[in-house]
Design an enzyme around this catalytic site. Sequence first.
Site, PDB file in Angstrom:
ATOM      1  N   TYR A 178     -46.360  44.600  30.975  1.00  0.00           N
ATOM      2  CA  TYR A 178     -46.836  44.122  29.678  1.00  0.00           C
ATOM      3  C   TYR A 178     -46.319  42.719  29.385  1.00  0.00           C
ATOM      4  CZ  TYR A 178     -48.335  48.854  28.254  1.00  0.00           C
ATOM      5  OH  TYR A 178     -48.964  50.062  28.154  1.00  0.00           O
ATOM      6  N   LYS A 201     -49.390  49.747  35.154  1.00  0.00           N
ATOM      7  CA  LYS A 201     -50.146  50.139  33.963  1.00  0.00           C
ATOM      8  C   LYS A 201     -50.344  48.872  33.141  1.00  0.00           C
ATOM      9  CE  LYS A 201     -49.443  52.852  29.711  1.00  0.00           C
ATOM     10  NZ  LYS A 201     -48.445  52.933  28.632  1.00  0.00           N
TER      11      LYS A 201
END
Lengths: 264, 264, 264, 264, 264
Positions: free
Chosen positions: D146, D177
């Site tokens: 992220y 992810k």
Amino acid sequence: MLPIDDSPIVRDGKSLILAMDHGLEHGPTDFEEVPEKLDPSTVFDTATHDAVTAMAVQKGIAEGYYPSYGDDVNLLAKVNGTSNLWMGEYDSAVNWSVDYAAEIGADAVGFTLYGGSNHEVEMAEEFRDVQEAAREHDLPVVMWSYPRGQGLKNDTKPEVISYATRLGLELGADIAKVKYPGSPDAMEHACKSAGDMKVVMSGGSKTSDYEFLSTVEAAISAGAKGLAVGRNVWQREDPTRILDALEKVIFEEETADAALEATE
Amino acid sequence: MLPIDDSPIVRDGKSLILAMDHGLEHGPTDFEEVPEKLDPSTVFDTATHDAVTAMAVQKGIAEGYYPSYGDDVNLLAKVNGTSNLWMGEYDSAVNWSVDYAAEIGADAVGFTLYGGSNHEVEMAEEFRDVQEAAREHDLPVVMWSYPRGQGLKNDTKPEVISYATRLGLELGADIAKVKYPGSPDAMEHACKSAGDMKVVMSGGSKTSDYEFLSTVEAAISAGAKGLAVGRNVWQREDPTRILDALEKVIFEEETADAALEATE
Amino acid sequence: MLPIDDSPIVRDGKSLILAMDHGLEHGPTDFEEVPEKLDPSTVFDTATHDAVTAMAVQKGIAEGYYPSYGDDVNLLAKVNGTSNLWMGEYDSAVNWSVDYAAEIGADAVGFTLYGGSNHEVEMAEEFRDVQEAAREHDLPVVMWSYPRGQGLKNDTKPEVISYATRLGLELGADIAKVKYPGSPDAMEHACKSAGDMKVVMSGGSKTSDYEFLSTVEAAISAGAKGLAVGRNVWQREDPTRILDALEKVIFEEETADAALEATE
Amino acid sequence: MLPIDDSPIVRDGKSLILAMDHGLEHGPTDFEEVPEKLDPSTVFDTATHDAVTAMAVQKGIAEGYYPSYGDDVNLLAKVNGTSNLWMGEYDSAVNWSVDYAAEIGADAVGFTLYGGSNHEVEMAEEFRDVQEAAREHDLPVVMWSYPRGQGLKNDTKPEVISYATRLGLELGADIAKVKYPGSPDAMEHACKSAGDMKVVMSGGSKTSDYEFLSTVEAAISAGAKGLAVGRNVWQREDPTRILDALEKVIFEEETADAALEATE
Amino acid sequence: MLPIDDSPIVRDGKSLILAMDHGLEHGPTDFEEVPEKLDPSTVFDTATHDAVTAMAVQKGIAEGYYPSYGDDVNLLAKVNGTSNLWMGEYDSAVNWSVDYAAEIGADAVGFTLYGGSNHEVEMAEEFRDVQEAAREHDLPVVMWSYPRGQGLKNDTKPEVISYATRLGLELGADIAKVKYPGSPDAMEHACKSAGDMKVVMSGGSKTSDYEFLSTVEAAISAGAKGLAVGRNVWQREDPTRILDALEKVIFEEETADAALEATE
């Protein structure tokens, strides 16, 4: 401080340490006038002179060159050091573990402490680890005791140099290398502040033969137990001659004049 | 510095390192013109060229792709690196332990040192740990010696590059990778500042065949022992042809002109 | 806090600690009037006085001088300390590992905690390590509990000194050394705040015989279990006489007047 | 990146990770509409659905609830995480050692890297330790990649998401992810930037069934190898129905429309 | 969170922890009205009351006093804590290793987490080490979960207290100690946010018997599994009477009124 008179880096109670870590601390600029000295072999050759009791270098140079000089030169592993390229309060990197220095054959270790730097606490704790590891390997510890930092305007004032030698004694060095504080009296006080620990004078930037030798003479008379010198030896055209003279001043306690005359 | 001429990453005393860590350092943008190279297999295929003595990648890529190329490529584990997304003084993360690199089959390790960064002290201490761990595994150590930081306006000035190679020598690298300092004289001085340690030129961003090869030729003539190159090889349409040419310039010491002609 | 009445540094439940780490904390300036005391032997000689239950020094001085005094002096290894040359919020360097202190023959360890410094958290964690290592070697732990820092204007206020002794108790010291808080009532409160842990008064800078001894008398009456003193002993012309008097005030609980008279 | 197709957290080359660490990252506020989900058992029950290949929780919840679900749920130990109560540049605490996660029965580990944060270097080094410890336990490593920080205004821009997946590949994750970058083309580029490493889409905050499923469909078509989802499942009234639909979209590669229709 | 109902610090599923670390956290000022309580024995005597399931103290006090109370008191080793003398964002020092706490005979460990402090990340990582070490010694872990810091104006707001209990659950505490959030509903939500982990109410500063007991009654009714209290017990003239009453409210779930009446 432990008794180190039996150490290979000491001769008749005194030491003459030839230092060549300027490539790290100052960069190649220190070799501008003597470009051939960029080749560390040349300085190792100089260090084979009988007057030199140890040669101080960083890890990479020890790895690469010391194996050829192991029989003729005593190795002082300078375990910390840094470039002058960065900005900020004085500090130094620990570039070499004592265990690995011992493995390479070091006869002693050297460590710079910037007492007075706002990093002093951290550096002193690094010194603790180095000093105690050196004890396990029975290696003498030489402290480059150089107070400097935000709060220190003048780092060769007599009281600063006396504090520098005392730091060496209190923290567990066996020899403290300090700058000449400007007068024989101040040097004598600095040596007394060190108790039984040996103090050696730092050679500093290159000066004339006479000026250099007479400062060494004054330091020895004041109680210094030798010299740690770089540029004032290997930046000279004839390092052997100045080492001949230094041998007389340091180990035979002759005057600068006599030493110069004898080595002409 | 230790003798590494017998290492697999050296051929006739020289090295040609193909680097592909740009996805970490610069992000996918470096692959914009050659999107198929986002697949690391394509660059590993290129690295099977005889001219390439080692391929430098980060841990994740080594884990995923090196097992298929272990017989044909020598692995240089680039153990630190970072993205260009964050802000602040230059620094790099140590992403890979030397023990694990050795386990994966590394033939050498690589480490970036930003001498001159205000994080230089910390990075030098990380280099110490990497270098000494590499010694235990008998792995040569390549330093990406890239001075940059708050106090350095121009990081390819001759004195900066000479300081960069000297940092490699003093701190214990076996090869230092530096940018070309702009002239053969400056490159020669940088190589001399490194003593017996090998210096390789950094390939930099993509240029024309001739410009690139003639700079490599100049560097080799000046004493460089090879090249570490990424974009100037794998961003090309035909990496094999430029590697053919580089092989001639680096290992056969031909001119750029001759090499280009021979590989047309 | 553990029971330490059987420790060699305690005599009849009390301690008189002779401290000589001023060369590190203040520099040679503290020896200006008594330059012969720069030689640590002179202070070790003083420490052979029966009244002295331990001598507190830094590592280097212990290494160099304690071997000659092992039979006559109990060693309190002062494991942290720093110079006054640097700038910034109070902190101290851990200069000595407890393992090495034990190896040299320490009978106890000493640690300065600057409660109230913005480095308090870090110092308390260093204290934890020192204290628990001391437990492994069965060495009593003396805390120099000196609240000072950005938020503390007056570090001898009664509530500060009572907090200082309580810090010693809560964190696991066996003895806390604190400054005299200005009145017997305040000293009594400070001792009560320490529960069963011993509190010793800090000697401070040199004062007259009477002033010094009567403060010690007041502290002992208020519940202090002794004194840790440096300058008020070894800066005196006749340290033996003041130790004779201190012995009477501390261990025989005589008045300052009576002690002075008896030792005239 | 290592091959993980045989891992329990992968089914037919894809993964559906049900995440429930919102109590740490966002606090109980995420459960406002579904207060019964404050009881972790309810979400573990949901995770027993065949479509879910792993459930991601923090240590405390794994300790307390996983023992009852060990036969029916695969545990993804999310080893770092932090509250949103504090201020400053993005960072995360490593709350769980990999050794202890393995002891509890973890089938994989998860780690958030805020590439682009001014703490990226430190976080990457923590990732190194976690990744290499996971290798020792043969546990796949999922990176919550992220990018966010002082220098990143928009953290779902295509080039940011492609950099995010590449960070996962370069640093040694097995699955990254990432947020959906806004278009199938951008997602495809992000998957290509990851080489052979698997990319899973992050579920994000709750949206309508159709909007959610069609984004998942687009991501899968673009090369994503699954989904890591929390609120879009357990904040729904009927988590089973959406999981039924997700199973069709992800593992059977049906359209969102078909999946919705089939599960009505 | 692990099941701890069989632990000595739990009685019928609930706990009453008597805390006395105020000498460290607040200094002797908390003992001003009850100076005899500066002697820790007095509070240990109080802790022998049947209602008290554990006494929470710092290391030094445990070392000095717990040996006399080992048969009658369960020890909760409060392993971190700090003075209120220094300035800056909330933090706490880890003053005690879990190994040493276990050696002294601790039945549980306690740790303060200032969620929301800009030091939260560092404190959470210290908690990780403490929690996992406690697991090795089979010691329950109590988190003093006290969100406070630069970004938190009101640290007893319902959402803050619910976040506090959730932090305990997510990070692996077995009991979380939180402030009363002002209403039974808010307390109930805080308990639900903790899942199966026990929540105990923090006693806070001294209030009237009725006010105190009725708040405890409300907390217990709302799902709290006990109380951790210091000043509201040992600052009272008759700690036994309030403990008699607390025993009824907590373990027998009587009303405050009934408990007060029964203990008049």
